[in-house]
Write a protein that holds these residues in place. Structure first.
Motif, PDB file in Angstrom:
ATOM      1  N   VAL A 109       0.837  -1.200   0.000  1.00 23.96           N
ATOM      2  CA  VAL A 109       0.000   0.000   0.000  1.00 23.96           C
ATOM      3  C   VAL A 109       0.870   1.247   0.000  1.00 23.96           C
ATOM      4  CG1 VAL A 109      -1.672   1.322   1.351  1.00 23.96           C
ATOM      5  CG2 VAL A 109      -1.958  -1.156   1.114  1.00 23.96           C
ATOM      6  N   GLU A 110       1.902   1.246   0.841  1.00 23.76           N
ATOM      7  CA  GLU A 110       2.808   2.386   0.925  1.00 23.76           C
ATOM      8  C   GLU A 110       3.554   2.580  -0.400  1.00 23.76           C
ATOM      9  OE1 GLU A 110       6.010   3.900   4.221  1.00 23.76           O
ATOM     10  OE2 GLU A 110       6.422   2.004   3.230  1.00 23.76           O
ATOM     11  N   ARG A 111       3.951   1.491  -1.029  1.00 30.49           N
ATOM     12  CA  ARG A 111       4.647   1.551  -2.318  1.00 30.49           C
ATOM     13  C   ARG A 111       3.760   2.214  -3.369  1.00 30.49           C
ATOM     14  NH1 ARG A 111       8.620  -2.032  -4.880  1.00 30.49           N
ATOM     15  NH2 ARG A 111       8.344  -2.100  -7.133  1.00 30.49           N
ATOM     16  N   LYS A 112       2.509   1.753  -3.466  1.00 29.63           N
ATOM     17  CA  LYS A 112       1.576   2.319  -4.439  1.00 29.63           C
ATOM     18  C   LYS A 112       1.388   3.812  -4.225  1.00 29.63           C
ATOM     19  CE  LYS A 112      -1.431  -1.723  -5.245  1.00 29.63           C
ATOM     20  NZ  LYS A 112      -2.811  -2.236  -5.014  1.00 29.63           N
ATOM     21  N   GLU A 113       1.198   4.208  -2.956  1.00 31.18           N
ATOM     22  CA  GLU A 113       0.975   5.614  -2.638  1.00 31.18           C
ATOM     23  C   GLU A 113       2.184   6.473  -2.985  1.00 31.18           C
ATOM     24  OE1 GLU A 113      -2.148   5.022   1.137  1.00 31.18           O
ATOM     25  OE2 GLU A 113      -0.046   5.576   1.512  1.00 31.18           O
ATOM     26  N   ALA A 114       3.378   5.959  -2.687  1.00 28.41           N
ATOM     27  CA  ALA A 114       4.604   6.724  -2.940  1.00 28.41           C
ATOM     28  C   ALA A 114       4.840   6.918  -4.432  1.00 28.41           C
ATOM     29  CB  ALA A 114       5.798   6.026  -2.302  1.00 28.41           C
ATOM     30  N   LEU A 115       4.657   5.870  -5.210  1.00 29.66           N
ATOM     31  CA  LEU A 115       4.866   5.976  -6.655  1.00 29.66           C
ATOM     32  C   LEU A 115       3.850   6.927  -7.277  1.00 29.66           C
ATOM     33  CD1 LEU A 115       5.641   2.235  -7.510  1.00 29.66           C
ATOM     34  CD2 LEU A 115       7.264   4.123  -7.411  1.00 29.66           C
ATOM     35  N   ALA A 116       2.599   6.847  -6.812  1.00 30.46           N
ATOM     36  CA  ALA A 116       1.565   7.745  -7.330  1.00 30.46           C
ATOM     37  C   ALA A 116       1.877   9.196  -6.966  1.00 30.46           C
ATOM     38  CB  ALA A 116       0.200   7.345  -6.783  1.00 30.46           C
ATOM     39  N   GLU A 117       2.313   9.402  -5.736  1.00 28.65           N
ATOM     40  CA  GLU A 117       2.641  10.748  -5.260  1.00 28.65           C
ATOM     41  C   GLU A 117       3.777  11.362  -6.076  1.00 28.65           C
ATOM     42  OE1 GLU A 117       4.545  12.681  -1.231  1.00 28.65           O
ATOM     43  OE2 GLU A 117       3.235  10.940  -0.978  1.00 28.65           O
ATOM     44  N   ALA A 118       4.724  10.502  -6.490  1.00 30.13           N
ATOM     45  CA  ALA A 118       5.874  10.985  -7.257  1.00 30.13           C
ATOM     46  C   ALA A 118       5.585  11.073  -8.754  1.00 30.13           C
ATOM     47  CB  ALA A 118       7.076  10.059  -7.018  1.00 30.13           C
ATOM     48  N   GLY A 119       4.378  10.674  -9.162  1.00 30.82           N
ATOM     49  CA  GLY A 119       4.029  10.727 -10.575  1.00 30.82           C
ATOM     50  C   GLY A 119       4.744   9.681 -11.412  1.00 30.82           C
ATOM     51  N   ILE A 120       5.031   8.533 -10.790  1.00 31.48           N
ATOM     52  CA  ILE A 120       5.727   7.446 -11.482  1.00 31.48           C
ATOM     53  C   ILE A 120       4.705   6.407 -11.942  1.00 31.48           C
ATOM     54  CG2 ILE A 120       7.376   5.545 -11.211  1.00 31.48           C
ATOM     55  CD1 ILE A 120       8.803   7.275  -9.098  1.00 31.48           C
ATOM     56  N   ASP A 121       4.789   6.019 -13.196  1.00 30.61           N
ATOM     57  CA  ASP A 121       3.936   4.960 -13.722  1.00 30.61           C
ATOM     58  C   ASP A 121       4.331   3.643 -13.056  1.00 30.61           C
ATOM     59  OD1 ASP A 121       2.182   3.443 -15.244  1.00 30.61           O
ATOM     60  OD2 ASP A 121       3.517   3.367 -16.988  1.00 30.61           O
ATOM     61  N   ASP A 122       3.432   3.093 -12.269  1.00 30.56           N
ATOM     62  CA  ASP A 122       3.741   1.904 -11.468  1.00 30.56           C
ATOM     63  C   ASP A 122       3.760   0.659 -12.344  1.00 30.56           C
ATOM     64  OD1 ASP A 122       4.093  -0.007  -9.527  1.00 30.56           O
ATOM     65  OD2 ASP A 122       2.384   0.607  -8.289  1.00 30.56           O
ATOM     66  N   GLN A 123       4.970   0.149 -12.588  1.00 31.48           N
ATOM     67  CA  GLN A 123       5.143  -1.059 -13.408  1.00 31.48           C
ATOM     68  C   GLN A 123       5.226  -2.335 -12.560  1.00 31.48           C
ATOM     69  OE1 GLN A 123       5.191  -1.026 -16.899  1.00 31.48           O
ATOM     70  NE2 GLN A 123       4.478   1.057 -16.489  1.00 31.48           N
ATOM     71  N   THR A 124       4.947  -2.216 -11.263  1.00 37.59           N
ATOM     72  CA  THR A 124       4.980  -3.379 -10.374  1.00 37.59           C
ATOM     73  C   THR A 124       3.913  -4.390 -10.801  1.00 37.59           C
ATOM     74  OG1 THR A 124       5.589  -1.888  -8.575  1.00 37.59           O
ATOM     75  CG2 THR A 124       4.875  -4.112  -7.958  1.00 37.59           C
TER      76      THR A 124
END
Length: 218
Positions: free
Chosen positions: A199-214
């Motif tokens: 959950v923290e990973r998803k939030e951090a990537l979204a906050e940084a504007g990174i397209d989550d490829q996980t």
């Protein structure tokens, strides 16, 4: 810049970011195989990034933890809880004094190799449930390491007072591909997407504007 530091490197987002952020001063990166459910997924990423940067990497086994410590994070422990880190049930993922133990080992490694600093990638979001990630712990351990070594080894933890979103933004600027990191505590074939660290990973990537490829489980 002089290479004067030993980094604790798990293979997760935070420590991989710190590896790239401070690569010019890191002489050695150390991963610990302490019997967590996700060690086997994390450590290969740690090794890969060190090889890419030409930084020496070693893995130290701490298998006694699974025999004597109680935590849902460890093999044989209870199920990893799902939810947010702020939830009370996430405390079951604490491995008692894990950072203190790992830091003690790398302090000895630092002094044995004539290095002046040890480094870890704890951050502000860890403070909620992990006592050995707090500013108070960092300050106390820094003093203990200096008092207990001839070379006065110091603890550097530059992310202590920033968020995981801040770390992700730093990683974005450094060009890090976070698909080449592992977070999920369950250690399956894919990230579960539901445990605290996912959950923290998803939030951090979204906050940084990174397209989550996980790759997450359906």
């Amino acid at each position: 810049m002089e290479k004067d530091t030993v980094l604790i490197l798990s293979g997760g987002m935070d420590s991989v970011t710190l590896l790239y952020d401070e690569q010019e001063r890191i002489a050695l990166a150390v991963s610990f195989d302490y019997g967590s459910k996700h060690n086997a997924r994390e450590i290969p990423f740690a090794k890969m990034h060190c090889e890419r940067l030409g930084i020496r990497h070693i893995v130290i086994p701490l298998d006694f933890m699974t025999r004597y410590f109680k935590s849902s994070l460890l093999e044989g422990g209870e199920e990893i809880p799902e939810g947010h880190y702020a939830d009370e049930n996430m405390k079951s993922t604490v491995v008692p004094f894990r950072n203190g133990i790992m830091l003690s080992i790398v302090v000895g490694i630092a002094e044995s190799n004539g290095l002046k600093y040890v480094m870890m990638a704890n951050h502000g979001g860890d403070h909620t449930i992990y006592p050995d990630c707090t500013p108070e712990f960092v300050e106390a351990f820094d003093k203990a390491a200096a008092a207990g070594t001839f070379v006065k080894v110091g603890l550097r933890s530059p992310y202590t007072n920033i968020t995981k979103g801040d770390i992700a933004r730093r990683g974005k600027a450094l060009g890090i591909d976070y698909a080449e990191t592992w977070s999920c505590y369950k250690g399956g074939d894919k990230h579960c997407g539901k445990c605290g660290t996912c959950v923290e990973r998803k939030e951090a990537l979204a906050e940084a504007g990174i397209d989550d490829q996980t790759e997450y489980e359906d």
